[in-house]
Design an enzyme around this catalytic site. Structure first.
Site, PDB file in Angstrom:
ATOM      1  N   LYS A 225       0.841  -1.201   0.000  1.00  0.00           N
ATOM      2  CA  LYS A 225       0.000   0.000   0.000  1.00  0.00           C
ATOM      3  C   LYS A 225       0.875   1.250   0.000  1.00  0.00           C
ATOM      4  O   LYS A 225       2.057   1.232   0.366  1.00  0.00           O
ATOM      5  CB  LYS A 225      -0.951   0.018   1.198  1.00  0.00           C
TER       6      LYS A 225
ATOM      7  N   PRO B 186       9.463  -3.817  -0.479  1.00  0.00           N
ATOM      8  CA  PRO B 186      10.614  -3.414   0.339  1.00  0.00           C
ATOM      9  C   PRO B 186      10.307  -3.503   1.833  1.00  0.00           C
ATOM     10  O   PRO B 186       9.186  -3.208   2.271  1.00  0.00           O
ATOM     11  CB  PRO B 186      10.859  -1.968  -0.097  1.00  0.00           C
ATOM     12  N   VAL B 187      11.311  -3.923   2.594  1.00  0.00           N
ATOM     13  CA  VAL B 187      11.140  -4.109   4.037  1.00  0.00           C
ATOM     14  C   VAL B 187      11.348  -2.784   4.769  1.00  0.00           C
ATOM     15  O   VAL B 187      12.219  -1.992   4.399  1.00  0.00           O
ATOM     16  CB  VAL B 187      12.140  -5.169   4.548  1.00  0.00           C
ATOM     17  N   ALA B 188      10.534  -2.543   5.805  1.00  0.00           N
ATOM     18  CA  ALA B 188      10.640  -1.323   6.625  1.00  0.00           C
ATOM     19  C   ALA B 188      10.637  -0.081   5.743  1.00  0.00           C
ATOM     20  O   ALA B 188      11.502   0.775   5.839  1.00  0.00           O
ATOM     21  CB  ALA B 188      11.902  -1.370   7.494  1.00  0.00           C
ATOM     22  N   ALA B 189       9.620  -0.007   4.885  1.00  0.00           N
ATOM     23  CA  ALA B 189       9.588   1.031   3.859  1.00  0.00           C
ATOM     24  C   ALA B 189       8.361   1.922   3.918  1.00  0.00           C
ATOM     25  O   ALA B 189       8.205   2.821   3.107  1.00  0.00           O
ATOM     26  CB  ALA B 189       9.673   0.383   2.478  1.00  0.00           C
ATOM     27  N   GLY B 190       7.445   1.654   4.849  1.00  0.00           N
ATOM     28  CA  GLY B 190       6.206   2.423   4.892  1.00  0.00           C
ATOM     29  C   GLY B 190       5.181   1.939   3.877  1.00  0.00           C
ATOM     30  O   GLY B 190       4.258   2.674   3.518  1.00  0.00           O
TER      31      GLY B 190
ATOM     32  N   SER C  48       2.149  -6.447   7.143  1.00  0.00           N
ATOM     33  CA  SER C  48       0.694  -6.459   7.343  1.00  0.00           C
ATOM     34  C   SER C  48      -0.020  -7.116   6.167  1.00  0.00           C
ATOM     35  O   SER C  48      -1.006  -7.837   6.346  1.00  0.00           O
ATOM     36  CB  SER C  48       0.186  -5.027   7.541  1.00  0.00           C
ATOM     37  N   ALA C  49       0.477  -6.868   4.961  1.00  0.00           N
ATOM     38  CA  ALA C  49      -0.103  -7.504   3.777  1.00  0.00           C
ATOM     39  C   ALA C  49       0.050  -9.017   3.856  1.00  0.00           C
ATOM     40  O   ALA C  49      -0.888  -9.771   3.543  1.00  0.00           O
ATOM     41  CB  ALA C  49       0.570  -6.963   2.515  1.00  0.00           C
TER      42      ALA C  49
ATOM     43  N   ASP D 265      -3.199  -1.542  10.666  1.00  0.00           N
ATOM     44  CA  ASP D 265      -3.414  -1.439   9.227  1.00  0.00           C
ATOM     45  C   ASP D 265      -3.707  -2.782   8.560  1.00  0.00           C
ATOM     46  O   ASP D 265      -4.000  -2.826   7.360  1.00  0.00           O
ATOM     47  CB  ASP D 265      -2.234  -0.756   8.537  1.00  0.00           C
TER      48      ASP D 265
END
Length: 282
Positions: free
Chosen positions: A10, A92-96, A101-102, A134
């Site tokens: 997202k 991407p990891v830790a990317a906002g 969560s997905a 989220d």
């Protein structure tokens, strides 16, 4: 038998941190939208134990939120069994961008199918909320306004938007970022209502004119936008609490040219577009 899903990332086109609540959580008003980059999530039921294997080894193991999603589903369904989960990371990891969560939402939907329970989504939403504010959004996907701590969702109609996403740098502590926002007097620019109306009719200029993110003030945002300047995007935005930034373009061709050029320059950049689902069972 293996059950497979695409777990879509997202972006946030609007994110206003309204303030801290008495319970310690933060009240937000945000517009989230699913985009075409996704993780592959493959699940098999087993007799016992829950295991998570990921091609990014740092994400393997029982601490992964995907394992926690298994546990809450089995408890809710009254099942005494296990699962083997494999995740191929593309988000991407830790990317906002909500990759974890997905994946958790994908596990809930895969288990719902694999066990034959076939609960309605409304029954799964409380389970998703228990995993993270989220996660409920990813069960629905598409475009949605999220209020409260992110769990009060209102679906929004959306036309297609083309963009390039770029992740450079490391994620800051979420607690630190909220403290920065709490101590600043940040007034939202634009209107989430106007953004939603523009998104519905495909008015890209209207969307871009109303994009806002409180967390931009925690970063050197102008510097983060610098790689896009020579490509003249409609606007550049921050997703979630960062560090991913996105540039919106009028058409697919311009966005792909930008992505190809930035990739050739060594940036971690990629083309994507908005999609209308959060998890796709394949």
């Amino acid at each position: 038998m293996a059950f497979c899903a695409k777990a879509y990332a997202k972006i946030n086109l609007f994110l206003n941190v309204i303030g801290k609540r008495p319970d310690g959580y933060h009240e937000i008003d945000t517009l989230m939208h699913s985009v075409g980059v996704y993780d592959d999530v493959i699940l098999e039921l087993t007799d016992s134990d829950i295991t998570v294997e990921c091609d990014n080894n740092t994400l393997s193991g029982e601490d992964n939120i995907a394992a926690k999603a298994c546990k809450v589903f089995f408890e809710f369904a009254g099942l005494n069994c296990g699962a083997k989960i494999r995740i191929v990371k593309r988000i991407p990891v830790a990317a906002g961008m909500g990759g974890g969560s997905a994946d958790a939402a994908a596990v809930l939907l895969l288990l719902n199918s694999a066990t034959g329970k076939n609960y309605p989504i409304c029954d799964l939403l409380p389970l998703a909320k228990s995993l993270g504010a989220d996660v409920p959004f990813f069960l629905l996907g598409g475009a949605a306004r999220a209020q409260g701590i992110g769990e009060v969702l209102t679906s929004v109609e959306s036309a297609k938007i083309y963009m390039v996403l770029l992740k450079e740098g490391n994620k800051q502590s979420t607690g630190h970022m909220y403290s920065v926002v709490d101590s600043a007097d940040i007034k939202p620019k634009g209107s989430i209502t106007e953004l939603i109306n523009s998104l519905r009719i495909g008015n890209v200029d209207g969307v871009c004119a109303n994009i806002f993110n409180s967390f931009c003030y925690c970063w050197n945002f102008e510097e983060m936008c610098e790689p896009f300047k020579s490509f003249s995007p409609k606007t550049v935005f921050l997703s979630g609490s960062g560090p991913t930034v996105g540039a919106i373009f009028e058409n697919e061709s311009d966005a792909k040219k930008c992505a190809d050029s930035l990739t050739a320059q060594g940036y971690n950049a990629f083309f994507t577009e908005t999609v209308d689902t959060g998890v796709e069972i394949v």
